[in-house]
Scaffold this motif. Structure first.
Motif, PDB file in Angstrom:
ATOM      1  N   LEU A  83       0.830  -1.209   0.000  1.00 29.81           N
ATOM      2  CA  LEU A  83       0.000   0.000   0.000  1.00 29.81           C
ATOM      3  C   LEU A  83       0.862   1.255   0.000  1.00 29.81           C
ATOM      4  O   LEU A  83       0.572   2.219  -0.714  1.00 29.81           O
ATOM      5  N   GLN A  84       1.915   1.245   0.788  1.00 30.33           N
ATOM      6  CA  GLN A  84       2.816   2.391   0.811  1.00 30.33           C
ATOM      7  C   GLN A  84       3.423   2.632  -0.564  1.00 30.33           C
ATOM      8  O   GLN A  84       3.559   3.773  -1.001  1.00 30.33           O
ATOM      9  N   THR A  85       3.769   1.561  -1.258  1.00 29.91           N
ATOM     10  CA  THR A  85       4.322   1.677  -2.607  1.00 29.91           C
ATOM     11  C   THR A  85       3.299   2.316  -3.550  1.00 29.91           C
ATOM     12  O   THR A  85       3.626   3.228  -4.311  1.00 29.91           O
ATOM     13  N   ILE A  86       2.071   1.829  -3.497  1.00 27.63           N
ATOM     14  CA  ILE A  86       1.016   2.382  -4.355  1.00 27.63           C
ATOM     15  C   ILE A  86       0.755   3.843  -4.014  1.00 27.63           C
ATOM     16  O   ILE A  86       0.657   4.702  -4.904  1.00 27.63           O
ATOM     17  N   PHE A  87       0.641   4.167  -2.736  1.00 31.58           N
ATOM     18  CA  PHE A  87       0.358   5.548  -2.329  1.00 31.58           C
ATOM     19  C   PHE A  87       1.490   6.482  -2.723  1.00 31.58           C
ATOM     20  O   PHE A  87       1.259   7.613  -3.156  1.00 31.58           O
ATOM     21  N   GLN A  88       2.727   6.027  -2.574  1.00 30.55           N
ATOM     22  CA  GLN A  88       3.865   6.869  -2.958  1.00 30.55           C
ATOM     23  C   GLN A  88       3.886   7.096  -4.459  1.00 30.55           C
ATOM     24  O   GLN A  88       4.141   8.203  -4.930  1.00 30.55           O
ATOM     25  N   PHE A  89       3.631   6.055  -5.221  1.00 27.96           N
ATOM     26  CA  PHE A  89       3.590   6.189  -6.679  1.00 27.96           C
ATOM     27  C   PHE A  89       2.501   7.178  -7.092  1.00 27.96           C
ATOM     28  O   PHE A  89       2.718   8.040  -7.947  1.00 27.96           O
ATOM     29  N   THR A  90       1.336   7.052  -6.474  1.00 22.96           N
ATOM     30  CA  THR A  90       0.229   7.966  -6.770  1.00 22.96           C
ATOM     31  C   THR A  90       0.613   9.402  -6.452  1.00 22.96           C
ATOM     32  O   THR A  90       0.391  10.312  -7.259  1.00 22.96           O
ATOM     33  N   ALA A  91       1.216   9.628  -5.299  1.00 25.02           N
ATOM     34  CA  ALA A  91       1.648  10.969  -4.918  1.00 25.02           C
ATOM     35  C   ALA A  91       2.671  11.518  -5.898  1.00 25.02           C
ATOM     36  O   ALA A  91       2.592  12.696  -6.303  1.00 25.02           O
ATOM     37  N   ASP A  92       3.609  10.677  -6.299  1.00 25.00           N
ATOM     38  CA  ASP A  92       4.626  11.118  -7.266  1.00 25.00           C
ATOM     39  C   ASP A  92       4.001  11.499  -8.606  1.00 25.00           C
ATOM     40  O   ASP A  92       4.405  12.476  -9.231  1.00 25.00           O
ATOM     41  N   MET A  93       3.022  10.731  -9.043  1.00 28.92           N
ATOM     42  CA  MET A  93       2.357  11.023 -10.321  1.00 28.92           C
ATOM     43  C   MET A  93       1.567  12.320 -10.248  1.00 28.92           C
ATOM     44  O   MET A  93       1.503  13.073 -11.212  1.00 28.92           O
ATOM     45  N   LEU A  94       0.972  12.585  -9.105  1.00 29.57           N
ATOM     46  CA  LEU A  94       0.183  13.811  -8.942  1.00 29.57           C
ATOM     47  C   LEU A  94       1.077  15.061  -8.950  1.00 29.57           C
ATOM     48  O   LEU A  94       0.617  16.142  -9.294  1.00 29.57           O
TER      49      LEU A  94
END
Length: 96
Positions: A83-94
């Protein structure tokens, strides 16, 4: 909405090809609420194929937002790290 195409596209074989082409994958939270799709969705997260989590919310009655419940299931089955990986990726994309 990669979870909608899991049977037709014979994932994950085609996912590797799509990933190499730069395609990013979202899985809807509803995929974690039925046994057949939950197993598949968790497997895809474990393999690193899911980049975003979302809902298919269109209204509060027929398809309410249920992301917190999906997150609880993912965390229970796989732990916090995916989940942390997904959330970090999402934040980076935003940020882009």
């Amino acid at each position: 909405h990669v979870d909608r195409y899991r049977e037709r596209s014979q994932m994950p074989r085609y996912m590797d090809t799509l990933l190499e082409a730069g395609v990013l994958f979202q899985c809807n939270s509803a995929a974690f609420f039925t046994f057949s799709t939950r197993r598949w969705a968790l497997k895809m997260i474990k393999k690193g194929y899911i980049h975003f989590l979302g809902t298919d919310t269109h209204n509060m009655a027929g398809r309410p937002p249920n992301l917190p419940q999906a997150i609880q299931i993912i965390e229970k089955k796989l732990g916090k790290e995916p989940l942390q990986t997904i959330f970090q990726f999402t934040a980076d994309m935003l940020k882009k």
